[in-house]
Design a protein around this motif. Sequence first.
Motif, short mmCIF file in Angstrom:
data_model
loop_
_atom_site.label_atom_id
_atom_site.label_comp_id
_atom_site.label_asym_id
_atom_site.label_seq_id
_atom_site.Cartn_x
_atom_site.Cartn_y
_atom_site.Cartn_z
N TYR A 8 0.84 -1.21 0.00
CA TYR A 8 0.00 0.00 0.00
C TYR A 8 0.87 1.25 0.00
CZ TYR A 8 -2.90 3.84 1.42
OH TYR A 8 -3.52 5.06 1.44
N SER A 9 0.38 2.27 -0.71
CA SER A 9 1.02 3.57 -0.69
C SER A 9 0.00 4.66 -0.99
CB SER A 9 2.14 3.65 -1.72
OG SER A 9 2.82 4.89 -1.60
N SER A 46 -9.12 5.83 0.44
CA SER A 46 -10.20 4.85 0.23
C SER A 46 -9.66 3.45 -0.06
CB SER A 46 -11.14 5.31 -0.88
OG SER A 46 -10.40 5.55 -2.07
N SER A 47 -8.52 3.35 -0.72
CA SER A 47 -7.93 2.03 -1.00
C SER A 47 -7.46 1.37 0.29
CB SER A 47 -6.76 2.14 -1.97
OG SER A 47 -7.22 2.53 -3.24
N LEU A 48 -6.91 2.17 1.21
CA LEU A 48 -6.49 1.63 2.50
C LEU A 48 -7.71 1.16 3.30
CD1 LEU A 48 -4.31 1.05 4.61
CD2 LEU A 48 -4.56 3.41 5.40
N ALA A 49 -8.77 1.96 3.27
CA ALA A 49 -10.00 1.58 3.98
C ALA A 49 -10.56 0.27 3.42
CB ALA A 49 -11.03 2.69 3.89
N MET A 50 -10.56 0.14 2.08
CA MET A 50 -11.06 -1.08 1.45
C MET A 50 -10.16 -2.27 1.80
SD MET A 50 -11.87 -1.92 -2.54
CE MET A 50 -10.17 -1.83 -3.04
N GLY A 55 -9.57 -7.04 2.82
CA GLY A 55 -8.37 -7.78 2.45
C GLY A 55 -7.55 -8.31 3.60
N LEU A 56 -7.16 -7.45 4.48
CA LEU A 56 -6.22 -7.82 5.54
C LEU A 56 -6.85 -8.70 6.61
CD1 LEU A 56 -4.40 -4.41 6.08
CD2 LEU A 56 -3.40 -6.49 5.13
N ARG A 57 -6.12 -9.74 6.99
CA ARG A 57 -6.54 -10.60 8.10
C ARG A 57 -5.30 -10.95 8.92
NH1 ARG A 57 -7.65 -14.99 3.77
NH2 ARG A 57 -5.66 -16.06 3.81
N GLU A 80 -4.11 4.26 12.79
CA GLU A 80 -3.88 3.21 11.77
C GLU A 80 -2.93 2.14 12.31
OE1 GLU A 80 -5.59 2.78 9.20
OE2 GLU A 80 -6.46 4.75 8.87
N LEU A 81 -1.86 2.57 12.95
CA LEU A 81 -0.91 1.60 13.50
C LEU A 81 -1.56 0.75 14.59
CD1 LEU A 81 2.25 3.83 13.59
CD2 LEU A 81 1.88 1.84 12.13
N ASN A 82 -2.39 1.37 15.39
CA ASN A 82 -3.11 0.64 16.44
C ASN A 82 -4.03 -0.42 15.81
OD1 ASN A 82 -3.82 0.06 19.12
ND2 ASN A 82 -5.63 1.36 18.95
N TRP A 83 -4.72 -0.04 14.73
CA TRP A 83 -5.61 -0.99 14.05
C TRP A 83 -4.80 -2.17 13.50
CZ3 TRP A 83 -6.27 -3.56 9.55
CH2 TRP A 83 -7.51 -4.13 9.32
N LEU A 84 -3.69 -1.88 12.84
CA LEU A 84 -2.85 -2.94 12.27
C LEU A 84 -2.33 -3.87 13.36
CD1 LEU A 84 -0.85 -0.79 9.69
CD2 LEU A 84 -2.61 -2.49 9.16
N ARG A 85 -1.91 -3.28 14.47
CA ARG A 85 -1.39 -4.08 15.58
C ARG A 85 -2.48 -4.97 16.18
NH1 ARG A 85 1.70 -1.49 20.77
NH2 ARG A 85 2.81 -3.37 21.39
#
Length: 198
Positions: A8-9, A46-50, A55-57, A80-85
């Motif tokens: 992602y970018s 919007s691509s990150l939100a999608m 996508g991400l699991r 965002e970092l908190n969500w990813l973690r």
Amino acid sequence: MEPRSFYYSCTPEADRETQFESFRSMGAHESEIFIDVCGHRKSSRSSLAMLKRIGLREGDRLTIPTLYCLSDLKKGLADELNWLRQHGIQLRIADIPMTMRCSDETEQRLASEMLYQVIDATVLKEREEKRQKQSEGIRAAQEKGVHIGRKPMERGAEFETLKQQWQRGEVSLREAGRRLGVTHQTFKKWVEEDHSER
């Protein structure tokens, strides 16, 4: 389940193809690449939100070119970092080579966790420094006699008359407050302040 890789970018339109090529050189397939375009104003991402939504699991790897492509704001970046973690996403950042060199899943998970902890500590330190500067500024302003906060409301010329009428039971708190254009609680507070000043 085998971890999947996503890329992602968020880049200006002119750099979009360059970013695609950069991700392809890292081994990305077209279907794994998500790019948002940012302009002069902040991007909606919007691509990150999608990608987060469908996508991400847990266990997946997300590769980004730089930490700040996740958000324009520090608060947004921390979110965002908190969500990813919380979702167990292994983060790889091209700007931070240590995160790109991990050879196996365990090593990648460890590198991601270290990265999250370092970023958490940095954000926490920045917040503490901001609070410290703010409290120092408030203290300095108070020493100079600067009033901090909202200006007190004017009591109005009718206050003394209404206060006496209320004390005699001729007018209610609500009616006195209404006539002065304030709530009955404010009128009562003014009466109490006036009484304590004497």
